[in-house]
Design a protein around this motif. Structure first.
Motif, mmCIF file in Angstrom:
data_model
loop_
_atom_site.group_PDB
_atom_site.id
_atom_site.type_symbol
_atom_site.label_atom_id
_atom_site.label_comp_id
_atom_site.label_asym_id
_atom_site.label_seq_id
_atom_site.Cartn_x
_atom_site.Cartn_y
_atom_site.Cartn_z
ATOM 1 N N PHE A 45 0.856 -1.194 0.000
ATOM 2 C CA PHE A 45 0.000 0.000 0.000
ATOM 3 C C PHE A 45 0.885 1.235 0.000
ATOM 4 O O PHE A 45 2.101 1.119 -0.132
ATOM 5 C CB PHE A 45 -0.951 -0.040 1.212
ATOM 6 N N ASN A 46 0.319 2.430 0.040
ATOM 7 C CA ASN A 46 1.056 3.704 0.150
ATOM 8 C C ASN A 46 2.338 3.674 -0.685
ATOM 9 O O ASN A 46 3.450 3.772 -0.152
ATOM 10 C CB ASN A 46 1.400 3.991 1.620
ATOM 11 N N SER A 47 2.197 3.556 -2.000
ATOM 12 C CA SER A 47 3.326 3.275 -2.884
ATOM 13 C C SER A 47 3.403 4.272 -4.027
ATOM 14 O O SER A 47 2.428 4.953 -4.346
ATOM 15 C CB SER A 47 3.177 1.857 -3.443
ATOM 16 N N PHE A 60 7.458 0.349 -3.774
ATOM 17 C CA PHE A 60 6.247 -0.108 -3.096
ATOM 18 C C PHE A 60 6.496 -0.358 -1.628
ATOM 19 O O PHE A 60 7.513 -0.969 -1.250
ATOM 20 C CB PHE A 60 5.735 -1.398 -3.766
ATOM 21 N N TYR A 297 -2.511 6.928 -7.364
ATOM 22 C CA TYR A 297 -2.270 5.656 -6.672
ATOM 23 C C TYR A 297 -2.391 5.904 -5.173
ATOM 24 O O TYR A 297 -1.782 6.844 -4.650
ATOM 25 C CB TYR A 297 -0.868 5.124 -6.997
ATOM 26 N N TYR A 298 -3.171 5.080 -4.508
ATOM 27 C CA TYR A 298 -3.363 5.300 -3.078
ATOM 28 C C TYR A 298 -3.475 3.974 -2.333
ATOM 29 O O TYR A 298 -3.873 2.946 -2.898
ATOM 30 C CB TYR A 298 -4.602 6.170 -2.826
ATOM 31 N N GLY A 299 -3.087 4.019 -1.064
ATOM 32 C CA GLY A 299 -3.202 2.840 -0.214
ATOM 33 C C GLY A 299 -4.598 2.754 0.367
ATOM 34 O O GLY A 299 -5.194 3.772 0.739
ATOM 35 N N THR A 305 -3.385 -1.622 -2.640
ATOM 36 C CA THR A 305 -3.176 -0.404 -3.424
ATOM 37 C C THR A 305 -4.308 -0.235 -4.433
ATOM 38 O O THR A 305 -4.653 -1.180 -5.152
ATOM 39 C CB THR A 305 -1.824 -0.478 -4.174
#
Ligand code: BMA
Length: 325
Positions: A45-47, A60, A297-299, A305
């Motif tokens: 996530f959060n990438s 990532f 792009y979001y977690g 993701t």
């Protein structure tokens, strides 16, 4: 090599669904990256994602099955289907102090002048901002920790401003920080950071507890478009949404517009249910200037993701119509 082109005809894209009035809408096949894409991952996530040689590359956040937080290299032909390495990035450095590993998470990547810079939340006796770079997404070089602990959400501007590098960042504490404003810091060399300027503080509602810069800002003729996350404390804990602001091109700590409403809040199952419920946390965008298309792009829920879409003209209009500076 010119990876700085604002033209990205192969940007991942899906039109806004019929009947949807939202400025930002989700990809219908979300999440694009499941939590167990690699053999070792508990969650991805959060990438951060960037265009690379006509395709896409990224860094990532993969928390492993020991629940160590680290950052991994990944590649994709279309920006949607990803191959992510099982092993974390190995950072090349001559300084043993920089080999110190506590945790690495929430990366951002930007093409700046001649290389891809990576910033991430780096544990060095508490969270601070690590800075490194790569030319090829094969070898990664560690430059320095930008600040004393504690700091998170370090996000570089994608070009020098008046001859210096600039970075958004968010001073914090060593835990789950119940406060936090966005600052802008300046550096001549990526190593020494100073002239810290306050950019944005908390506001009511969705951004009342803390805020933090999201993806690398997008340059527009009117200013830097910044997507940022905002946190509300409910009786059930933190809720992470995201919104947008426009920052001055030359003095980027000056806010021109700031949206009063969020653009996306956690509402789907994969944003509301996971290792940390109720989190939509953006760390990267792709942008195609001719069409105005933006892919975000979001977690989701600190677990998977997701991908969302909007267009530059619509976000700019939203900011003008909903300015709450
Ligand atoms: C923040 C960071 C993010 C995370 C969020 C919600 O402090 O750790 O990586 O998505 O909390 O848990």
């Amino acid at each position: 090599m010119n990876e700085n082109s604002p033209i990205l005809p192969n940007i991942p894209w899906e039109d806004r669904p019929t009947g949807c009035d939202d400025i930002v809408w989700r990809y219908s096949a979300n999440p694009i990256i499941p939590r167990n894409l690699t053999k070792t991952s508990n969650s991805i996530f959060n990438s951060a994602v960037v265009p690379f040689k006509g395709k896409f590359a990224g860094v990532f956040r993969c928390d492993n099955k020991k629940r160590e937080m680290n950052i991994h290299n990944g590649r994709s032909d279309d920006g949607i289907h990803w191959h992510i390495e099982d092993d974390p990035i190995e950072w090349v450095t001559n300084d043993p102090e920089l080999s110190h590993f506590e945790h690495r998470y929430d990366p951002r990547v930007t093409w700046l002048e001649d290389r891809y810079y990576v910033t991430w939340c780096n544990g060095y006796h508490g969270p601070t901002i690590g800075i490194g770079y790569t030319y090829d997404f094969e070898k990664f070089h560690f430059i320095e920790n930008a600040f004393l602990p504690f700091n998170r959400n370090g996000v570089l501007f994608p070009r020098k401003i008046n001859g210096n590098f600039y970075m958004l960042n968010r001073p914090s504490d060593n835990g789950h920080t119940p406060f936090g404003d966005i600052f802008v810091s300046e550096s001549p060399d990526m190593v020494h950071w100073g002239r810290h300027r306050h950019a944005m503080g908390t506001k009511g509602g969705w951004q009342s507890t803390k805020i933090g810069a999201g993806p690398v800002p997008i340059e527009t003729s009117e200013g830097w478009l910044l997507f940022y996350h905002g946190v509300l404390t409910s009786c059930n804990g933190f809720v992470y949404s995201f919104g947008a602001a426009l920052l001055d091109l030359d003095e980027p700590w000056k806010v021109i517009y700031r949206g009063g409403s969020y653009l996306m809040s956690p509402q789907t199952l994969y944003e509301c249910v996971g290792d940390v419920p109720n989190v939509a946390f953006p760390c990267a965008t792709l942008y195609d200037q001719p069409s105005g298309k933006i892919a975000i792009y979001y977690g989701g829920a600190d677990t998977v993701t997701g991908l969302a879409f909007t267009t530059l003209p619509e976000v700019m209009q939203f900011l003008k119509d909903n300015d709450d500076k």
